[in-house]
Design a protein around this motif. Structure first.
Motif: not given
Length: 596
Positions: A149-153, A87-90, A40-41
């Motif tokens: 999740i990165g791909g979905v994002t 972008g760093a925390l997620g 989400a982040l």
């Protein structure tokens, strides 16, 4: 006995593994909360980044209008800072979740590997199994965390960017979509090849690890045989194969990157050309063109990220495939005594355990000859039973069947009148002390080796078995006594010392049944005589079965079982067998070593 022609996990007949995607979901689901928060982040950071081209358009329009740039620049700066933080925390949170996923997979795999049936381990390559635990599981880390999740994002970012492009200018949007369609079709062709190449690459790494493990397991033999060059040649060939398969996987991954990068850049040039012409003709504002170009430039990141995610996903699915193959291997499952039928409930035994073989036939595999052809004998109560016979007669196999390392083909093996298949494994093996022929010791301290089978043993118990097994002198000369490390496979100990350590380990658990496979074969005369007395003392309290190659052990036995070609040829005392059995008489005169 090892079936050297047996298949590897890749070729073994086994039920199909669960679909890799489903299995990946099963691993990730246990850490879904952290993955969703991190995702989400990251998604929020992507949305913030998607706003930047629109704010840049506002800056240009404000500049064109001659108004103050303070407000739009402040907005743009705030968006950049917030987007960077998100972008760093997620990704950091998702990396933590990825490590947790790998830990879950490794714990599951460790449990399966250690519980594998002896027959499975005998036919497999240990180095390849180690590779599945280390290298293959590590490939899952990125896949389980950032890839999915990165791909979905990235997919949502691309869809959002495409929607904004259509809103800004439909003509430039059409130009861009032609490139997107080309990338999509090409990726459908490339992705399966990445997965197949990764499977081959990981298998090659496992084969190389197996060869190295093979060398280290017989390191002194390799050197004594001057076989270094031969073994180095085999390792180099395996390393070359690993390199070639790795290059093949890298080629398809690189091609995927080019397919993603090149069309987007071509689209950038086309948009610049078509958009420039539209601006020149007055059909488009310059701010819209710049915003469209910035948007396209921004989308290069999500597009490359999506391609990388798809490539990593294929790598992860290949790793899951290899990990899941281990799940299809036959393993010994812990017994649930509460669910045992009443007829096979095992009462708490006291005193020596009785062993009975009834018409047992056995072979290690269907394509191998029988080792036992109908073995029948009994060893009951206190006393020493010696198993003798020519090499290959099936003596050591008796112990493997008692321990239930292998199932009998026909017939039955009973302990305390209960078939071993009906015993809970923990209870069956808990009443047995077993000393193998090569008396293996494990890397670690002497104390750790002694208490491995009896972790609750007290200092007095340890001191007693050290004395009984004639280890007092060894403990005294080691720098840290019982807490001294004894090296990989006990290389700092002599063969006789390793044998005595193995005997002490077996005695420490106070077994009701003691199995000794040539337990004095590496001992000198003095230590052999001492340990012979240990066996006789143990035989006064428990049932001792020994595979014996020395006459001094055999003559002291209460019962001698003579094996020949997988059958029990004769049973009796030394004097009886010398008188009535020709084979035993010949063994006593020639093959059995003479007593000191």
């Amino acid at each position: 006995m090892t079936d050297t022609t047996a298949p590897t996990p890749e070729t073994a007949d086994a039920p199909p593994a669960r679909a890799p995607i489903r299995r990946l979901w099963g691993y990730a689901r246990q850490h879904l909360r952290l993955l969703l928060i991190g995702g989400a982040l990251s998604f929020a950071g992507g949305l913030v980044g998607l706003v930047q081209p629109l704010l840049a358009m506002d800056v240009i329009d404000t500049l064109s209008a001659g108004e103050s740039l303070t407000r739009p620049l402040l907005y743009l700066g705030a968006v950049v800072i917030v987007g960077g933080a998100l972008g760093a925390l997620g990704p950091y949170l998702m990396q933590i979740a990825g490590q947790d996923v790998v830990l879950t997979v490794r714990k599951r795999l460790i449990d399966r590997l250690v519980r594998l049936q002896v027959a499975e381990v005998d036919r497999l390559k240990p180095g390849d199994l180690v590779s599945r635990l280390s290298s293959d599981t590590n490939l899952l880390r990125t896949v389980a965390s950032t890839t999915v999740i990165g791909g979905v994002t990235d997919s949502f970012m691309i869809l959002g960017g495409i929607a904004l492009m259509a809103w800004l200018d439909i003509a430039l949007f059409g130009t861009t979509m032609a490139m997107v369609a080309f990338v999509t079709v090409t990726m459908l062709f490339i992705m399966p090849r990445i997965q197949n190449a990764t499977v081959e690459s990981q298998k090659a790494l496992g084969d190389m690890g197996s060869l190295l493990e093979r060398i280290f397991s017989a390191f002194r033999t390799v050197k004594a045989s001057s076989a270094e060059e031969h073994e180095i040649g085999r390792l180099n060939a395996a390393a070359t194969t690993a390199r070639d398969t790795g290059v093949k996987a890298s080629f398809w991954e690189a091609l995927a990157g080019v397919v993603a990068f090149l069309p987007v850049n071509i689209a950038f040039l086309l948009v610049l050309g078509v958009g420039g012409a539209r601006v020149a003709s007055g059909a488009m504002e310059v701010g819209t063109l710049i915003g469209f170009l910035l948007l396209l430039f921004y989308l290069m990141g999500p597009i490359n990220g999506l391609v990388a995610s798809l490539s990593q996903l294929q790598t992860g699915l290949a790793a899951i495939h290899r990990v899941e193959e281990v799940a299809n291997l036959d393993a010994e499952e812990p017994s649930d005594e509460a669910n045992l039928p009443e007829a096979v409930r095992i009462p708490a035994g006291v005193g020596p355990a009785r062993v009975t073989f009834e018409e047992v036939t056995f072979r290690y595999a269907e394509d191998l000859p029988f080792v036992h052809h109908g073995v029948t004998f009994a060893s009951s109560g206190r006393g020493l039973t010696a198993l003798v016979g020519p090499s290959g007669a099936g003596k050591t196999t008796v112990f493997s069947l008692i321990e239930r390392f292998y199932p009998v083909t026909t017939g039955s093996v009973k302990v305390d009148d209960v078939d071993v298949v009906d015993w809970p494994l923990e209870e069956l093996r808990g009443l047995i002390g077993y000393v193998e022929q090569d008396a293996p010791v494990l890397d670690g301290t002497l104390r750790e080796n002694l208490v491995m089978a009896a972790p609750e043993a007290g200092e007095d118990d340890i001191a007693e078995v050290v004395k009984v097994a004639r280890l007092t002198e060894l403990v005294g000369k080691l720098p840290d006594g019982l807490d001294s490390r004894i090296g990989y496979r006990g290389t700092t100990l002599s063969g006789g010392e390793r044998q005595r350590v193995a005997i002490a380990r077996a005695l420490l658990r106070k077994p009701r049944l003691l199995l000794l496979d040539e337990a004095t074969s590496q001992l000198d005369a003095a230590n052999e005589a001492a340990l012979k007395q240990v066996m006789l003392d143990a035989a006064e309290r428990t049932n001792v079965l020994v595979v014996a190659h020395r006459l001094s052990t055999v003559t002291s036995a209460d019962q001698i079982v003579v094996f020949d070609a997988g059958l029990v040829r004769a049973v009796g005392s030394h004097a009886e067998l010398v008188e009535k059995d020709d084979l035993y008489r010949d063994l006593a005169a020639s093959q059995l070593l003479t007593a000191a």
